[in-house]
Design an enzyme around this catalytic site. Structure first.
Site, PDB file in Angstrom:
ATOM      1  N   LYS A 163      -2.727  -1.723 -26.239  1.00  0.00           N
ATOM      2  CA  LYS A 163      -3.821  -1.625 -25.263  1.00  0.00           C
ATOM      3  C   LYS A 163      -3.462  -0.579 -24.207  1.00  0.00           C
ATOM      4  O   LYS A 163      -2.364  -0.602 -23.647  1.00  0.00           O
ATOM      5  CB  LYS A 163      -4.067  -2.984 -24.600  1.00  0.00           C
TER       6      LYS A 163
ATOM      7  N   ASP B  50      -7.576  -1.477 -14.807  1.00  0.00           N
ATOM      8  CA  ASP B  50      -8.644  -2.423 -15.131  1.00  0.00           C
ATOM      9  C   ASP B  50      -9.226  -3.018 -13.854  1.00  0.00           C
ATOM     10  O   ASP B  50      -8.713  -3.988 -13.315  1.00  0.00           O
ATOM     11  CB  ASP B  50      -8.097  -3.532 -16.047  1.00  0.00           C
TER      12      ASP B  50
ATOM     13  N   ASP C 136      -2.171  -2.503 -17.081  1.00  0.00           N
ATOM     14  CA  ASP C 136      -2.997  -2.909 -18.213  1.00  0.00           C
ATOM     15  C   ASP C 136      -2.859  -1.958 -19.417  1.00  0.00           C
ATOM     16  O   ASP C 136      -3.548  -2.103 -20.410  1.00  0.00           O
ATOM     17  CB  ASP C 136      -4.468  -3.021 -17.768  1.00  0.00           C
TER      18      ASP C 136
ATOM     19  N   ASP D 184     -15.175  -7.301 -18.058  1.00  0.00           N
ATOM     20  CA  ASP D 184     -13.737  -7.454 -17.813  1.00  0.00           C
ATOM     21  C   ASP D 184     -12.998  -7.865 -19.094  1.00  0.00           C
ATOM     22  O   ASP D 184     -11.778  -7.890 -19.125  1.00  0.00           O
ATOM     23  CB  ASP D 184     -13.518  -8.484 -16.692  1.00  0.00           C
TER      24      ASP D 184
ATOM     25  N   GLU E 132     -12.556  -6.059 -21.582  1.00  0.00           N
ATOM     26  CA  GLU E 132     -12.666  -4.684 -22.098  1.00  0.00           C
ATOM     27  C   GLU E 132     -11.583  -4.336 -23.116  1.00  0.00           C
ATOM     28  O   GLU E 132     -11.801  -3.527 -24.004  1.00  0.00           O
ATOM     29  CB  GLU E 132     -12.607  -3.690 -20.925  1.00  0.00           C
TER      30      GLU E 132
ATOM     31  N   LYS F 254     -13.074  -7.459 -10.617  1.00  0.00           N
ATOM     32  CA  LYS F 254     -12.007  -8.426 -10.337  1.00  0.00           C
ATOM     33  C   LYS F 254     -11.894  -8.669  -8.832  1.00  0.00           C
ATOM     34  O   LYS F 254     -12.196  -7.779  -8.045  1.00  0.00           O
ATOM     35  CB  LYS F 254     -10.665  -7.881 -10.841  1.00  0.00           C
TER      36      LYS F 254
ATOM     37  N   ARG G 104     -10.217  -5.903 -25.606  1.00  0.00           N
ATOM     38  CA  ARG G 104     -10.524  -6.191 -27.017  1.00  0.00           C
ATOM     39  C   ARG G 104     -11.512  -5.186 -27.600  1.00  0.00           C
ATOM     40  O   ARG G 104     -11.511  -4.932 -28.796  1.00  0.00           O
ATOM     41  CB  ARG G 104     -11.028  -7.628 -27.138  1.00  0.00           C
TER      42      ARG G 104
HETATM   43  N1  BES Z   1      -6.249  -7.114 -18.288  1.00  0.00           N
HETATM   44  C1  BES Z   1      -6.870  -8.382 -18.193  1.00  0.00           C
HETATM   45  C2  BES Z   1      -5.944  -9.540 -18.538  1.00  0.00           C
HETATM   46  C3  BES Z   1      -4.787  -9.802 -17.608  1.00  0.00           C
HETATM   47  C4  BES Z   1      -4.907 -10.748 -16.613  1.00  0.00           C
HETATM   48  C5  BES Z   1      -3.591  -9.153 -17.760  1.00  0.00           C
HETATM   49  C6  BES Z   1      -3.846 -11.002 -15.777  1.00  0.00           C
HETATM   50  C7  BES Z   1      -2.523  -9.396 -16.921  1.00  0.00           C
HETATM   51  C8  BES Z   1      -2.650 -10.331 -15.929  1.00  0.00           C
HETATM   52  C9  BES Z   1      -8.056  -8.455 -19.151  1.00  0.00           C
HETATM   53  O1  BES Z   1      -8.724  -7.259 -19.374  1.00  0.00           O
HETATM   54  C10 BES Z   1      -9.047  -9.410 -18.586  1.00  0.00           C
HETATM   55  O2  BES Z   1      -9.591  -9.106 -17.561  1.00  0.00           O
HETATM   56  N2  BES Z   1      -9.271 -10.510 -19.267  1.00  0.00           N
HETATM   57  C11 BES Z   1     -10.189 -11.506 -18.825  1.00  0.00           C
HETATM   58  C12 BES Z   1     -11.014 -11.931 -20.017  1.00  0.00           C
HETATM   59  C13 BES Z   1     -12.187 -12.778 -19.650  1.00  0.00           C
HETATM   60  C14 BES Z   1     -13.214 -11.971 -18.875  1.00  0.00           C
HETATM   61  C15 BES Z   1     -12.812 -13.305 -20.923  1.00  0.00           C
HETATM   62  C16 BES Z   1      -9.403 -12.675 -18.260  1.00  0.00           C
HETATM   63  O3  BES Z   1      -8.338 -12.992 -18.785  1.00  0.00           O
HETATM   64  O4  BES Z   1      -9.855 -13.237 -17.262  1.00  0.00           O
HETATM   65 ZN    ZN Z   2      -7.676  -5.556 -19.126  1.00  0.00          ZN
HETATM   66 MN    MN Z   3     -10.237  -6.898 -17.946  1.00  0.00          MN
END
Ligand code: BES
Ligand code: ZN
Ligand code: MN
Length: 509
Positions: free
Chosen positions: A267, A272, A290, A349, A351, A279, A353
Site C-alpha cells: 500500500k 491519508d 500510510d 477513507d 481507500e 479523519k 483497498r
Molecule cells: N490508513 C487507514 C488505516 C489505519 C488506521 C492505519 C490507523 C494505521 C493506523 C485506512 O485507510 C483507513 O482509514 N481505514 C478505515 C477503514 C474504514 C473506513 C472502513 C479504518 O480503519 O477506520
Molecule cells: Zn489508509
Molecule cells: Mn483511510
C-alpha cells in the site's frame, strides 16, 4: 554501522568498549578468560556480591580508569543456555547498543561465548548484525546541527575463537547487515514527512534503491495508469496535486523457472487525510505512514536482490495521496477497476483497498504472479484486534500461510491469522454495484482483506495488515519510535524459503 567478524588473536586494542556475555548458572571462568587481571577482579567482585547473575537481559557497565582500548566494560546476561534464541539475541544486542551509546562508545567488541550445539553460528551472527543496525537507527535528518546528536557508535566487532566458524559467521553477518539496511530504508521512507514523500518521490526512491541493490524499476505515470484501466487506484488519487505513480520493481533470480513469480503488493498512500470522509485531526499526523507497506516491499526487494535469492519477484506499489478538493471522489460514487468489477464507494477513507485492488489485479494478470502477498496499513481494526506487536494475516491457502508462519518465526516479526469464512464475504455485497468498499463496522480487518481477495483470481494469497506494527508510539528493544520497517524481513524470508523449496520441493505439494 560496520559489523565485522574478528579472530580473538587479532582483537587486542580493537575497541573502546568490550562486551562480556554470561550465561545464568554456568561456571563463569570461560567468560572471565582474557579479561586481564584487574578487570577480572572487578567482575568477580560484582558477581560475588551477587549483583550480577547472568539472568537474561541483565546489564551492567563500568569504566576502567586510565585505560583506552577498552575503557568500558559491559556485562550482559544471556539467561539459561538452552533458552537462548535469535529473538533473544536481537533484544540483547539492542541493550548493548543502548548501553554503548550511553557510554559514548565508538566501537564495541562482543567477546565469544559458547552457543549450544544446535544454535547455528550463522544464525547468531545474522541476529547480532540485523539487530545492531536496527537498534542504532535514528531518523534525525530534519534536526538542525545543534540539536542533532549523531550516534558515535560506528563499529560492532564479533570476536570468534574457532577458525572453522569464520565462513559461517561472515555469511550471517552479510545477510544480517543487508536485512538491517533494507529495514532502515523502509523506516526512512515511512518517517519522511508527506511533503517529502509524495508519490513521485516514492517512485524516485524505488528507482534509486533498484540501482543500489540490483533490481529493475519501471514507473508508470498517470496516462499509462489510465490506459491500463486502473480506475479504482486513480479515483483515490484524484483530489491531490501530487499525481499518482505506479511503481513496478522486478527481480529475476530464477530465469529457469519463469512460472514461479512472487508478487509483492504494498500500500502506497503517501498521506491519508481520509478524503471527503475526513479523519479527525488527532489521528491524521500518523497517516504519513500510510505508505509503510509500499516501503516494506521496496525494502524486501532490496534484500532479496542484494542477497541474490534464486527466485523471481515482482513488487508493485500504487502510490498516491488520499486528499480533498473539488476533484475528490465521493462516498456513493460507483467506480470501475482494472479487473472490470464495479465498486460502490461507501467510505473514501477505505481507500487503501481500492488502490490495492488494482495493484493486486495487475501483478496477477500482467506480471504473471503465481503467489501474491499484499502488505498494507489497512485498518484501524487490526490495531484494535492485535495491538502493535502482531501483524494480522488473512489467506486463502493453508500451506502458503504455513510458509509465511515459518518466515515470521525466523524474522521474529509476529503474525496471527484471522478467518476468511464466506459469511464475511457476504458483508461486501453491494445492492447496485459488484462490490462495495466497506463491510460495516464488524470484522473490519477481515472484510478489508477479502475485498482485495476478490481481485486476485484465486491465486495463492497472503494479506498482511500492518496498521498496528508499522508505526511505534514509543521505542522498544530494536524497534525505534516512528516507522518500524515491519514486514521487510518476513517478506525476505518468505522469498528465501520459496527459493530453497523450489529446488528441494519440500514446501509445495
Ligand atoms: N490508513 C487507514 C488505516 C489505519 C488506521 C492505519 C490507523 C494505521 C493506523 C485506512 O485507510 C483507513 O482509514 N481505514 C478505515 C477503514 C474504514 C473506513 C472502513 C479504518 O480503519 O477506520
Ligand atoms: Zn489508509
Ligand atoms: Mn483511510
Amino acid at each position: 554501522m560496520d559489523i565485522r567478524v574478528v579472530n580473538l588473536r587479532d582483537c587486542d586494542g580493537l575497541s573502546d568498549t568490550r562486551v562480556v556475555p554470561f550465561y545464568e548458572g554456568i561456571d563463569l571462568s570461560e567468560s572471565l578468560d582474557y579479561l586481564g587481571l584487574n578487570i577480572e577482579a572487578m567482575v568477580s567482585h560484582l558477581v560475588r556480591e551477587e549483583k550480577f547473575t547472568g539472568k537474561y537481559g541483565e546489564i551492567e557497565s563500568f569504566r576502567i580508569p586510565r585505560e583506552k582500548n577498552p575503557k568500558n566494560i559491559i556485562l550482559i546476561g544471556l539467561g539459561k543456555e538452552d533458552e537462548l534464541d535469535c529473538e533473544k539475541v536481537r533484544k540483547l544486542v539492542s541493550k548493548i547498543i543502548n548501553e554503548s551509546q550511553k557510554l559514548d562508545a565508538k566501537s564495541v567488541k562482543l567477546f565469544p561465548f559458547h552457543l549450544r550445539s544446535n544454535f547455528p553460528v550463522e544464525d547468531f551472527s545474522k541476529a547480532v548484525s540485523e539487530a545492531a543496525i536496527m537498534a542504532a537507527y535514528k531518523f534525525d535528518k530534519y534536526k538542525t546541527d545543534e540539536d542533532k546528536k549523531d550516534s558515535s557508535l560506528k563499529e560492532f566487532n564479533i570476536i570468534y575463537k574457532y577458525d572453522e566458524n569464520i565462513e559461517k559467521l561472515n555469511l550471517g553477518v552479510i545477510e544480517g547487515m543487508i536485512l538491517g539496511e533494507a529495514t532502515i530504508l523502509a523506516r526512512d521512507m515511512t518517517n519522511e514527512p508527506p511533503n517529502n514523500m509524495t508519490p513521485e518521490i516514492m517512485a524516485e526512491t524505488a528507482v534509486k534503491a533498484g540501482e543500489d541493490f540490483g533490481f529493475d524499476v519501471e514507473i508508470l505515470d498517470e496516462q499509462k495508469i489510465q490506459s491500463l484501466g486502473m480506475e479504482a487506484f486513480l479515483s483515490v488519487g484524484k483530489a491531490s496535486d501530487n499525481r499518482p505513480k505506479f511503481i513496478i520493481m522486478r527481480y529475476s533470480g530464477n530465469k529457469d523457472n519463469s512460472e514461479e513469480v512472487l508478487g509483492l503488493v504494498g500500500k502506497g498512500i503517501t498521506f491519508d487525510s481520509g478524503g471527503l470522509c475526513i479523519k479527525p485531526a488527532a489521528s491524521m499526523p500518523e497517516m504519513k505512514s500510510d505508505m509503510a507497506g509500499g516501503a516494506s516491499v521496496v525494502g524486501a526487494l532490496c534484500a532479496i536482490a542484494k542477497l541474490g535469492l534464486n527466485i523471481n519477484v515482482v513488487g508493485v506499489v500504487a502510490a498516491c495521496e488520499n486528499s480533498i478538493s473539488g476533484k475528490a471522489y465521493r462516498p456513493s460514487d460507483i467506480i470501475g477497476s482494472m479487473s472490470g468489477k464495479t465498486i460502490e464507494v461507501i467510505n473514501t477513507d477505505a481507500e487503501g483497498r481500492l488502490t490495492l485492488a488494482d495493484a493486486a489485479y495487475y501483478v496477477v494478470s500482467n506480471e504473471n504472479a503465481s503467489k501474491v502477498i499484499d502488505i498494507a496499513t489497512l485498518t484501524g481494526a487490526a490495531l484494535v484486534a492485535l495491538g502493535t506487536s502482531t501483524t494480522a494475516v488473512v489467506s486463502n491457502r493453508d500451506d502458503f500461510y504455513r510458509l509465511v508462519e515459518d518466515a515470521s518465526s525466523i524474522s521474529g516479526e509476529k503474525i496471527w491469522r484471522l478467518p476468511a469464512f464466506d459469511e464475511y464475504r457476504e458483508l461486501l455485497k453491494s445492492d447496485i454495484a459488484d462490490i462495495k468498499n466497506t463491510g460495516g463496522k464488524n470484522a473490519g480487518t477481515i472484510t478489508a482483506a477479502l475485498f482485495i481477495e476478490s481481485f486476485i483470481k484465486d491465486t495463492p494469497w497472503i494479506h498482511m495488515d500492518i496498521a498496528g506494527t508499522s508505526w511505534a508510539e514509543k521505542k522498544s528493544d530494536y524497534i525505534p519510535k516512528g516507522g518500524t520497517g515491519a514486514g521487510v524481513r518476513t517478506l525476505y524470508h518468505v522469498a528465501k524459503i520459496m527459493s530453497l523449496s523450489s529446488k528441494n520441493k519440500v514446501y509445495h505439494k
